[in-house]
Design an enzyme around this catalytic site. Sequence first.
Site, mmCIF file in Angstrom:
data_model
loop_
_atom_site.group_PDB
_atom_site.id
_atom_site.type_symbol
_atom_site.label_atom_id
_atom_site.label_comp_id
_atom_site.label_asym_id
_atom_site.label_seq_id
_atom_site.Cartn_x
_atom_site.Cartn_y
_atom_site.Cartn_z
ATOM 1 N N CYS A 57 6.328 14.674 3.967
ATOM 2 C CA CYS A 57 6.996 13.777 3.021
ATOM 3 C C CYS A 57 5.968 13.091 2.141
ATOM 4 O O CYS A 57 5.745 11.907 2.279
ATOM 5 C CB CYS A 57 7.799 12.712 3.735
ATOM 6 S SG CYS A 57 8.123 12.963 5.457
ATOM 7 N N VAL A 58 5.285 13.817 1.305
ATOM 8 C CA VAL A 58 4.310 13.181 0.410
ATOM 9 C C VAL A 58 5.055 12.576 -0.773
ATOM 10 O O VAL A 58 5.914 13.210 -1.318
ATOM 11 C CB VAL A 58 3.267 14.192 -0.078
ATOM 12 C CG1 VAL A 58 2.477 13.607 -1.231
ATOM 13 C CG2 VAL A 58 2.344 14.542 1.046
#
Lengths: 419, 101
Positions: free
Chosen positions: B100-101
């Site tokens: 989840c960047v």
Amino acid sequence: MKTFLVLGAGTAGTMIARKMAAHLDAREWKVVLVDKDEKHYYQPGFLFLPFGMYRAQDVIQPKRKFIPEKVEFIISGIERIEPDASRVKLTNGRTITYDHMVVATGVDIHPEETEGMLDGGWRTNVFDFYTFEGATALGKFLEKWQGGRMVVNVVENPIKCPVAPLELLFLADWWFTKRGMRNKVELVYATPLSGAFTKPIAADALGAMLKRKNIHVEPDFNIGMVDAGSNVIRSWDEREIPYDLLVTVPTNMGAEVIGRSGMGDEMNFVAVDKHTLQSQKWENVWVMGDANNIPTSKAGAVIHFQQETVVKNLLAHIAGKPITHKFDGHASCYIESGFNKGVLIDFNYDQEPLPGKYPLPVVGPFTLLGETTINHWGKLAFKTLYWNMMLQGIEVPLPNDFSMAGKKPTSSKSPAPQF
Amino acid sequence: MTDLVNVALNAEGFMIDPNQWTKELAEILARQEGIDVLTPEHWQIIDFCRTTGLANGKAPTLRQITVGTGISIKDLFALYPKGPAKKVAKIAGLGKPEGCV
């Protein structure tokens, strides 16, 4: 004669091949660039194709146009990379032995990774927009669509450009409004994230924009299957979202040759030092752009900020000197928000996007995390910048290093974990 | 350490220092996430995430967990409802998974 090999002639590969050919002594070095495709795509432009804002000629140009003559350009697939032997076997039968190699093979979408996605509905009422073909097909569909529920879904992360799905929704809201049919369209964003974006402050700001534009968010939605027969997507925890039009961002994975060659992780991304982009395993292998496993957005702006570090480190390494330059994870994204407005975010490994102003000589300042018209023009101007400057090796006036100038620190909501 | 009083958490509830983690803390964090009892199946996943998380400096993604443990995504969701990768990372005292960047 030594060989500097670059795999992939996309944004990263084209830029690094040109830079290295300019720096390396041509009497000693040959720069070789390999790609399977003749066409260079301006990928940020795919977003505008479905709404008729861009056409094919805006986003496609021949790759050769951007490759200097002293670079040998080979059109071929890659059979296998053998980094232990510093050797690459091409599908055209040729084998290249290299002294240094940059892998820039990018990522591709993999709709087959999701059960049912390719059944029945694919490119009928299920579209991707991360390929030229998908975005164009979506545009044709939208021209005739009478309305209904449009669901935008991200299958899993990481993906190229994490803000693009939001931009597509913002543009859809504007486009349907302009056509007088917004009241016939329900917009839904189903995301595996807990909110609109990954970093808390930007997630709050972008989440508020979605709400204002009447776009419903379904958070923590991990898609398990597409039921094309009944036009429903189903999550692993059994939630169902019916759709009339599904716009999907399928699983993004690195090139298959990376997997075949045993160089990648379970998603075919190559492990590198996140500050130098040098392979963790092979000291003469460097991995740029989307192909590596660094925790930044997979986006062209990131490549722009990476290249200076990589060029300096490569030249130092080749000269037998220590590697001293460090990439800070700098990313900068114009987020198109519809109605001729845009939002700018600017961040790096350690600092999440903040509100404030982004100072830029002559054209700026741009407003950070707020909707303005000048941000929209910045986004559109980027296409010209890309084709005429970035790919032509002309310095783009964007500072490489992340700076706090103009940013307004709020209480840091999410310090990075300390390992 | 048997309670959360002295443990530094970020705004999203992830532990900041994975070295502060203990098995007792995991039980407390799990209850906060709505998992009353950690079964051996839960622990198999926590152990995998601790090992790979500390080795790589980041919490594994959902795909890494399913590939690494051989437990199907469906079963992962049954054990850790809603978001297994995030939930396990939290309970295992690791940061947010970088998928989840």
